[in-house]
Design an enzyme around this catalytic site. Structure first.
Site, PDB file in Angstrom:
ATOM      1  N   THR A 126       0.829  -1.229   0.002  1.00  0.00           N
ATOM      2  CA  THR A 126      -0.127  -0.116  -0.024  1.00  0.00           C
ATOM      3  C   THR A 126       0.753   1.376   0.011  1.00  0.00           C
ATOM      4  O   THR A 126       1.964   1.127   0.563  1.00  0.00           O
ATOM      5  CB  THR A 126      -0.751  -0.010   1.222  1.00  0.00           C
ATOM      6  OG1 THR A 126      -1.424   1.347   1.542  1.00  0.00           O
ATOM      7  CG2 THR A 126       0.013  -0.433   2.732  1.00  0.00           C
ATOM      8  N   ASP A 127       0.378   2.278  -0.599  1.00  0.00           N
ATOM      9  CA  ASP A 127       1.085   3.580  -0.531  1.00  0.00           C
ATOM     10  C   ASP A 127       1.123   4.086   1.146  1.00  0.00           C
ATOM     11  O   ASP A 127       2.014   5.303   1.393  1.00  0.00           O
ATOM     12  CB  ASP A 127       0.342   4.867  -1.158  1.00  0.00           C
ATOM     13  CG  ASP A 127      -1.033   5.032  -0.990  1.00  0.00           C
ATOM     14  OD1 ASP A 127      -1.495   4.377   0.073  1.00  0.00           O
ATOM     15  OD2 ASP A 127      -1.781   5.870  -1.518  1.00  0.00           O
ATOM     16  N   GLU A 128       0.317   3.559   1.900  1.00  0.00           N
ATOM     17  CA  GLU A 128       0.071   3.924   3.281  1.00  0.00           C
ATOM     18  C   GLU A 128       1.526   3.885   4.090  1.00  0.00           C
ATOM     19  O   GLU A 128       1.911   4.512   4.878  1.00  0.00           O
ATOM     20  CB  GLU A 128      -0.674   3.416   3.982  1.00  0.00           C
ATOM     21  CG  GLU A 128      -2.207   3.756   3.458  1.00  0.00           C
ATOM     22  CD  GLU A 128      -3.719   3.135   4.345  1.00  0.00           C
ATOM     23  OE1 GLU A 128      -3.658   3.319   5.322  1.00  0.00           O
ATOM     24  OE2 GLU A 128      -4.597   3.073   3.468  1.00  0.00           O
ATOM     25  N   TYR A 152      -1.587  -0.545  10.943  1.00  0.00           N
ATOM     26  CA  TYR A 152      -1.710  -1.228   9.512  1.00  0.00           C
ATOM     27  C   TYR A 152      -0.616  -1.005   8.515  1.00  0.00           C
ATOM     28  O   TYR A 152      -0.026  -1.751   8.153  1.00  0.00           O
ATOM     29  CB  TYR A 152      -3.246  -0.823   8.959  1.00  0.00           C
ATOM     30  CG  TYR A 152      -3.076  -1.063   7.333  1.00  0.00           C
ATOM     31  CD1 TYR A 152      -3.320  -2.368   6.899  1.00  0.00           C
ATOM     32  CD2 TYR A 152      -3.303  -0.164   6.414  1.00  0.00           C
ATOM     33  CE1 TYR A 152      -3.289  -2.546   5.608  1.00  0.00           C
ATOM     34  CE2 TYR A 152      -3.122  -0.392   5.197  1.00  0.00           C
ATOM     35  CZ  TYR A 152      -3.194  -1.716   4.547  1.00  0.00           C
ATOM     36  OH  TYR A 152      -3.356  -1.969   3.376  1.00  0.00           O
ATOM     37  N   LYS A 156       2.337  -3.498   7.262  1.00  0.00           N
ATOM     38  CA  LYS A 156       2.642  -3.517   5.699  1.00  0.00           C
ATOM     39  C   LYS A 156       4.039  -3.098   5.500  1.00  0.00           C
ATOM     40  O   LYS A 156       4.749  -3.867   4.686  1.00  0.00           O
ATOM     41  CB  LYS A 156       1.561  -2.879   5.137  1.00  0.00           C
ATOM     42  CG  LYS A 156       0.201  -3.315   4.843  1.00  0.00           C
ATOM     43  CD  LYS A 156      -0.128  -4.475   4.329  1.00  0.00           C
ATOM     44  CE  LYS A 156       0.083  -4.513   2.830  1.00  0.00           C
ATOM     45  NZ  LYS A 156      -0.277  -6.116   2.292  1.00  0.00           N
TER      46      LYS A 156
HETATM   47  P1  NAD Z   1      -9.739  -7.641   2.180  1.00  0.00           P
HETATM   48  O1  NAD Z   1      -9.645  -7.142   3.623  1.00  0.00           O
HETATM   49  O2  NAD Z   1     -11.000  -7.248   1.586  1.00  0.00           O
HETATM   50  O3  NAD Z   1      -9.316  -8.880   1.831  1.00  0.00           O
HETATM   51  C1  NAD Z   1      -8.224  -9.711   2.377  1.00  0.00           C
HETATM   52  C2  NAD Z   1      -8.444 -11.071   2.180  1.00  0.00           C
HETATM   53  O4  NAD Z   1      -7.457 -11.879   3.068  1.00  0.00           O
HETATM   54  C3  NAD Z   1      -9.610 -11.667   2.814  1.00  0.00           C
HETATM   55  O5  NAD Z   1     -10.236 -12.719   1.896  1.00  0.00           O
HETATM   56  C4  NAD Z   1      -9.328 -12.543   4.047  1.00  0.00           C
HETATM   57  O6  NAD Z   1      -9.910 -13.833   4.216  1.00  0.00           O
HETATM   58  C5  NAD Z   1      -7.852 -12.766   3.695  1.00  0.00           C
HETATM   59  N1  NAD Z   1      -7.091 -13.243   4.817  1.00  0.00           N
HETATM   60  C6  NAD Z   1      -6.766 -12.493   5.816  1.00  0.00           C
HETATM   61  N2  NAD Z   1      -6.129 -13.016   6.738  1.00  0.00           N
HETATM   62  C7  NAD Z   1      -5.727 -14.117   6.495  1.00  0.00           C
HETATM   63  C8  NAD Z   1      -4.723 -15.308   6.511  1.00  0.00           C
HETATM   64  N3  NAD Z   1      -4.024 -15.305   7.782  1.00  0.00           N
HETATM   65  N4  NAD Z   1      -4.665 -16.269   5.719  1.00  0.00           N
HETATM   66  C9  NAD Z   1      -5.253 -16.418   4.522  1.00  0.00           C
HETATM   67  N5  NAD Z   1      -6.077 -15.561   4.170  1.00  0.00           N
HETATM   68  C10 NAD Z   1      -6.354 -14.411   4.783  1.00  0.00           C
HETATM   69  O7  NAD Z   1      -8.385  -6.648   1.684  1.00  0.00           O
HETATM   70  P2  NAD Z   1      -8.147  -5.770   0.623  1.00  0.00           P
HETATM   71  O8  NAD Z   1      -8.795  -4.424   0.442  1.00  0.00           O
HETATM   72  O9  NAD Z   1      -8.675  -6.528  -0.821  1.00  0.00           O
HETATM   73  O10 NAD Z   1      -6.575  -5.667   0.341  1.00  0.00           O
HETATM   74  C11 NAD Z   1      -5.841  -6.887  -0.248  1.00  0.00           C
HETATM   75  C12 NAD Z   1      -4.376  -6.466  -0.279  1.00  0.00           C
HETATM   76  O11 NAD Z   1      -4.232  -5.291  -1.120  1.00  0.00           O
HETATM   77  C13 NAD Z   1      -4.035  -6.298   1.386  1.00  0.00           C
HETATM   78  O12 NAD Z   1      -2.464  -6.744   1.280  1.00  0.00           O
HETATM   79  C14 NAD Z   1      -3.799  -4.696   1.291  1.00  0.00           C
HETATM   80  O13 NAD Z   1      -2.736  -4.391   2.301  1.00  0.00           O
HETATM   81  C15 NAD Z   1      -3.651  -4.134  -0.090  1.00  0.00           C
HETATM   82  N6  NAD Z   1      -3.976  -3.030  -0.496  1.00  0.00           N
HETATM   83  C16 NAD Z   1      -5.286  -2.620  -0.364  1.00  0.00           C
HETATM   84  C17 NAD Z   1      -5.733  -1.423  -0.884  1.00  0.00           C
HETATM   85  C18 NAD Z   1      -7.073  -0.964  -0.690  1.00  0.00           C
HETATM   86  O14 NAD Z   1      -7.618   0.117  -1.100  1.00  0.00           O
HETATM   87  N7  NAD Z   1      -7.999  -1.802  -0.051  1.00  0.00           N
HETATM   88  C19 NAD Z   1      -4.753  -0.589  -1.199  1.00  0.00           C
HETATM   89  C20 NAD Z   1      -3.417  -0.719  -1.555  1.00  0.00           C
HETATM   90  C21 NAD Z   1      -3.011  -2.007  -1.089  1.00  0.00           C
HETATM   91  P1  TYD Z   2     -10.776   4.010   4.501  1.00  0.00           P
HETATM   92  O1  TYD Z   2     -11.785   3.469   3.313  1.00  0.00           O
HETATM   93  O2  TYD Z   2     -10.791   3.217   5.780  1.00  0.00           O
HETATM   94  O3  TYD Z   2      -9.354   3.738   3.713  1.00  0.00           O
HETATM   95  P2  TYD Z   2      -7.934   4.377   4.388  1.00  0.00           P
HETATM   96  O4  TYD Z   2      -7.987   4.539   5.688  1.00  0.00           O
HETATM   97  O5  TYD Z   2      -7.174   3.082   4.169  1.00  0.00           O
HETATM   98  O6  TYD Z   2      -7.505   5.368   3.415  1.00  0.00           O
HETATM   99  O7  TYD Z   2     -10.830   5.648   4.605  1.00  0.00           O
HETATM  100  C1  TYD Z   2     -10.687   6.479   3.533  1.00  0.00           C
HETATM  101  C2  TYD Z   2     -10.897   7.894   4.223  1.00  0.00           C
HETATM  102  O8  TYD Z   2     -12.141   8.092   4.703  1.00  0.00           O
HETATM  103  C3  TYD Z   2      -9.742   8.070   5.447  1.00  0.00           C
HETATM  104  O9  TYD Z   2      -9.295   9.478   5.529  1.00  0.00           O
HETATM  105  C4  TYD Z   2     -10.713   7.965   6.498  1.00  0.00           C
HETATM  106  C5  TYD Z   2     -12.069   8.449   6.146  1.00  0.00           C
HETATM  107  N1  TYD Z   2     -13.437   7.558   6.604  1.00  0.00           N
HETATM  108  C6  TYD Z   2     -14.393   8.421   7.296  1.00  0.00           C
HETATM  109  O10 TYD Z   2     -14.337   9.830   7.024  1.00  0.00           O
HETATM  110  N2  TYD Z   2     -15.376   7.971   7.786  1.00  0.00           N
HETATM  111  C7  TYD Z   2     -15.470   6.628   7.713  1.00  0.00           C
HETATM  112  O11 TYD Z   2     -16.505   6.070   8.320  1.00  0.00           O
HETATM  113  C8  TYD Z   2     -14.534   5.579   7.235  1.00  0.00           C
HETATM  114  C9  TYD Z   2     -14.516   4.206   7.320  1.00  0.00           C
HETATM  115  C10 TYD Z   2     -13.471   6.318   6.771  1.00  0.00           C
END
Ligand code: NAD
Ligand code: TYD
Length: 346
Positions: A126-128, A152, A156
């Site tokens: 992630t960019d975070e 988090y 990562k």
């Molecule tokens: P998500 O929470 O929707 O899905 C995570 C999946 O991992 C789920 O299906 C869960 O069952 C599985 N999982 C969790 N713990 C596990 C374990 N111990 N063993 C096997 N499976 C397990 O997450 P997402 O939003 O799809 O993110 C996927 C990846 O992309 C993550 O690594 C996250 O850090 C990264 N990422 C997400 C975003 C975003 O905006 N959502 C952005 C950048 C990077």
């Molecule tokens: P989120 O979807 O949790 O992603 P991330 O924290 O990984 O960027 O949140 C996106 C942005 O929205 C973040 O600045 C937090 C804000 N946010 C709210 O204002 N209200 C909410 O209920 C949630 C879940 C997030």
């Protein structure tokens, strides 16, 4: 092996790979936590080149057996605990899954792969990990120093360091990408965009943290999946690629725009949904701004986002409106408890 394939981004990656590469055998490894949902994959679950294994990435025996059974030669690792708010109330699970789980996968891959010829371990991050930008800071690039600030992002960042250590120490063929906030279908409604849609549909208050002036860079999840495909197949070993949408919005701008779109789609009076916006206590340590400079992947691998945010947002809203049953299924049970606890008093 694609880990986390029952989650939001993982299900889009699995769908893309299963449909695009009939000659690959895609093994989805997921332990089905609250965020994992096999319903996300119902359209491809019967394809001949797809297998699901219910296994925990932390479990050495389970993962070793899967490597042996399927002769795994490539890993795309997405499984993780992914929600910042949950990491604030329970950081340990994040260290265990994101750090120890990743290390377990790396170690098993290293031990099973007698040589690294034709092998690949691709870690999705992630960019975070780069921390938080102020308004006039330049965007994050691949050389920005790591500065994670939530449990988090710290987990990562730590997993990214282990993945790089396996490249430098053992010569393992690894790749890493760091992506901005994704949006699209099948995202668990604890995250901002699906949460807002769901609350508007149900006429519930929309919780906006702080003043709503934090900024995120939003990318269409299917564009992320395409970037993952491109990096897996043509990226260089040992390299990091940043993936982003060049699409910065304050949370309040985004929420207001969703309110307006949904006024129209739900046949409500103009401005009605905005009345649901409720400013609530800010997230602890809330990162101000994320923004990604994606020049490297564009120049080196010829990838860039394919759709405009307005179009992607509308498609996303339509998907949630047309899939109310999906939302009802994932928001019943444990999610209700989480919501009540986290949004106490909203
Ligand atoms: P998500 O929470 O929707 O899905 C995570 C999946 O991992 C789920 O299906 C869960 O069952 C599985 N999982 C969790 N713990 C596990 C374990 N111990 N063993 C096997 N499976 C397990 O997450 P997402 O939003 O799809 O993110 C996927 C990846 O992309 C993550 O690594 C996250 O850090 C990264 N990422 C997400 C975003 C975003 O905006 N959502 C952005 C950048 C990077
Ligand atoms: P989120 O979807 O949790 O992603 P991330 O924290 O990984 O960027 O949140 C996106 C942005 O929205 C973040 O600045 C937090 C804000 N946010 C709210 O204002 N209200 C909410 O209920 C949630 C879940 C997030």
């Amino acid at each position: 092996m694609i880990t986390g394939g029952a989650g939001f981004i993982g299900s889009h990656v699995i769908r893309l790979f299963v449909n695009k590469y009939p000659d690959y055998r895609i093994v989805n490894v997921d332990s089905l936590t609250y965020a994992g949902n096999l319903e996300n994959l119902s359209d491809i679950e019967n394809k001949a080149n797809y297998v699901f294994e219910n296994a925990d990435i932390k479990n050495e025996d389970q993962i070793s057996a899967i490597f042996d059974q399927y002769h795994i030669d490539g890993v795309i690792h997405l499984a993780a605990e992914s929600h910042v708010d949950r990491s604030i109330s329970g950081p340990m699970e994040f260290a265990l899954t994101n750090v120890v789980g990743t290390l377990n996968l790396l170690n098993i891959a290293k031990n099973k792969w007698a040589d690294f010829e034709g092998k690949s371990f691709y870690h999705i991050s992630t960019d975070e990990v780069y921390g938080s930008l102020s308004m006039d800071d330049p965007m994050f690039s691949e050389t920005t120093a790591y500065d994670p600030r939530s449990p988090y992002s710290a987990s990562k960042a730590s997993s990214d360091h282990f993945v790089r250590a396996y490249f430098h120490t053992y010569g393992m063929p690894i790749k890493i990408s760091n992506c901005s906030n994704n949006y699209g279908s099948h995202q668990f409604p604890e995250k901002l965009i699906p949460l807002v849609i769901n609350n508007i549909v149900n006429k519930k208050d929309i919780p906006v943290y702080g003043k709503g002036d934090n900024i995120r860079d939003w990318l269409w999840v299917e564009d992320h999946a395409k970037a993952i495909d491109v990096i897996f197949h043509t990226g260089k070993n040992g390299e990091t690629y940043n993936i982003g949408g060049l699409n910065e919005w304050t949370n309040l701008e985004l929420v207001e725009s969703m309110c307006d779109i949904l006024d129209e789609k739900l046949g409500r009076e103009k401005g009605e949904n905005r009345k649901l916006i409720t400013f609530v206590k800010d997230r602890l340590g809330h990162d101000k701004r994320y923004a990604i400079d994606a020049t490297k992947i564009e120049n080196d691998l010829n990838w860039k986002p394919s759709i405009e945010f307005e179009e992607g947002l509308e498609k996303t809203i339509d998907w949630y409106l047309n899939n109310q049953e999906w939302i009802e299924n994932v928001t019943s049970g444990d999610y209700q408890k989480y919501y009540e606890e986290h949004y106490k008093g909203v």
